[in-house]
Design a protein around this motif. Sequence first.
Motif: not given
Length: 581
Positions: A431-441
């Motif tokens: 079970l994993t959390e992935i966080r995607i920053n839309l500004r820094t990509r």
Amino acid sequence: MVSLLTMSTSGAITYPQAQSDLCMRPIKRQPKIKCTVHIDVTDQPLKRSSFTPRTTATPPPQHNSLRLNIFQKAAAIAIDAAERALISHEKDTPLSKTADPSVQIAGNYFPVSECPVRQFLTVEGTIPDSIDGVYVRNGANPMFDPIAGHHLFDGDGMVHAIKITNGSASYACRFTKTERLIQEKRLGRPVFPKAIGELHGHSGIARLMLFYARGLCGLVNNQNGVGVANAGLVYFNNRLLAMSEDDLPYQLKITQTGDLETVGRYDFDGQLKSTMIAHPKLDPVTKELHALSYDVVRKPYLKYFRFSPDGVKSPEVEIPLETPTMIHDFAITENFVVIPDQQVVFKLGEMMAGNSPVVFDGGKVSRLGIMPKDATEASEIIWVNSPETFCFHLWNAWESPETEEVVVIGSCMSPADSIFNERDESLKSVLTEIRINLRTRESTRRAMLVDELNLEIGMVNRNRLGRETRFAFLAIADPWPKVSGFAKVDLVTGEIEKYVYGDEKYGGEPFFLPSGSVDGGDNEDDGYIFCHVHDEEKETSELQIIDAVDLKLEATIKLPSRVPYGFHGTFVDASELVDQV
């Protein structure tokens, strides 16, 4: 998964003993049937033959000579002879575990016959008054003995339905009458190649050639879909749809008695021209249905579209991919679609080298695409790399405005292709959390639990899909691939509560039914968990209903037929049943 068949059109093994009740007829060898594809026998009673080793030669199909012209008779004889020669040539070649029928459909994966409606089932405990409707669950259940390789995902779709009304329950299970199942039933044997289990190497190429030869000669019809409809279920716009990635959905209807009928292949009134992913996402607020479609041969390899609440399809967004990618699932947020482009891909050239066309591409970098739901061009997608990430399922995703991130929750599997290809390493599903920053990509990834648990198949509160959720209910796949229970995971604290079936009992997907329309907070877990559970010692099956708040068993419904381990399900409320189309 999408079948290659679409490419020309757009430990000790024991088997459950047969029971002699109405639901489990004694296992018999399929008799020879003199019929052709021209005879409508879709309502003939289904019969099953027991699984036999593939060293047993398969008898040729029986063709009705009165229905075939001279050319077709000659072609049928030649093709059947070529197939028998192929089977004979293969019989001494060892199969991998992922293609060996004695592994893939052993034990409680062994198929069952249809079961007509059985009313007034025995109930231990009390079914909560708020539960009123039908719980349906899909699964793979091959009608005929495999004649060569067979993967679990190759089986014909069968839906199990448990209707609950006023604390009383009924049960039925029926095949989804796909185009391929109808034709194979008429011929009395399998003729459509198995997309995963059979299409390996040169013999896979030979099977494709034989199949298309039969099509060219009019012995089978490969123009109306080749899918098995065995994976997902969704109730949308007054229709229950059964899906697999290799075809259009199939519409089913739940009768007043709790039985199931196949309405037919459903193209959304002519709007859908391509396959549709087995996990479309129903937005709980807008009531729109979001979907992907992928192709393994022709570009564009991937497309996105959505349907309005009344079933009107949006224009398709063609998503450019360098190679055709296996995409079983995706996610939505309030405003975005999350598209995984991962390292399990289709390389048809591998068949020429004697391998499976579904492979792990170590030179590819996994990435996630964030696309507005109302996008009209692929240029609107923000692609962010997430190396070494392969999630077969994504449980939820949401937007975090304060951090300018999209948060994705999924189970990351390794080795990534071990479901399809035999590996020495033990499979892990974290079970994993992935966080995607839309500004820094940029992206970050972290395992959410300290305990090393294989967590696969499950869900969050469907009323919170695409919005921040605190709880996920996921199957504990231990010992892999068996499911020994489920875990209630607090996605905020990482704490877990386990519900273990015990005593040689195993199950499948824990389905969460919310008690009502909720907006999150303390009552997000207010509802019930449905679990099909099979006792491998007693060879009996039951449906357990568990309070999701305290994980206490509320009721156990004893089922009249063994229920094989399966895939995904949904619940159709009684108020929705009256509006079925």
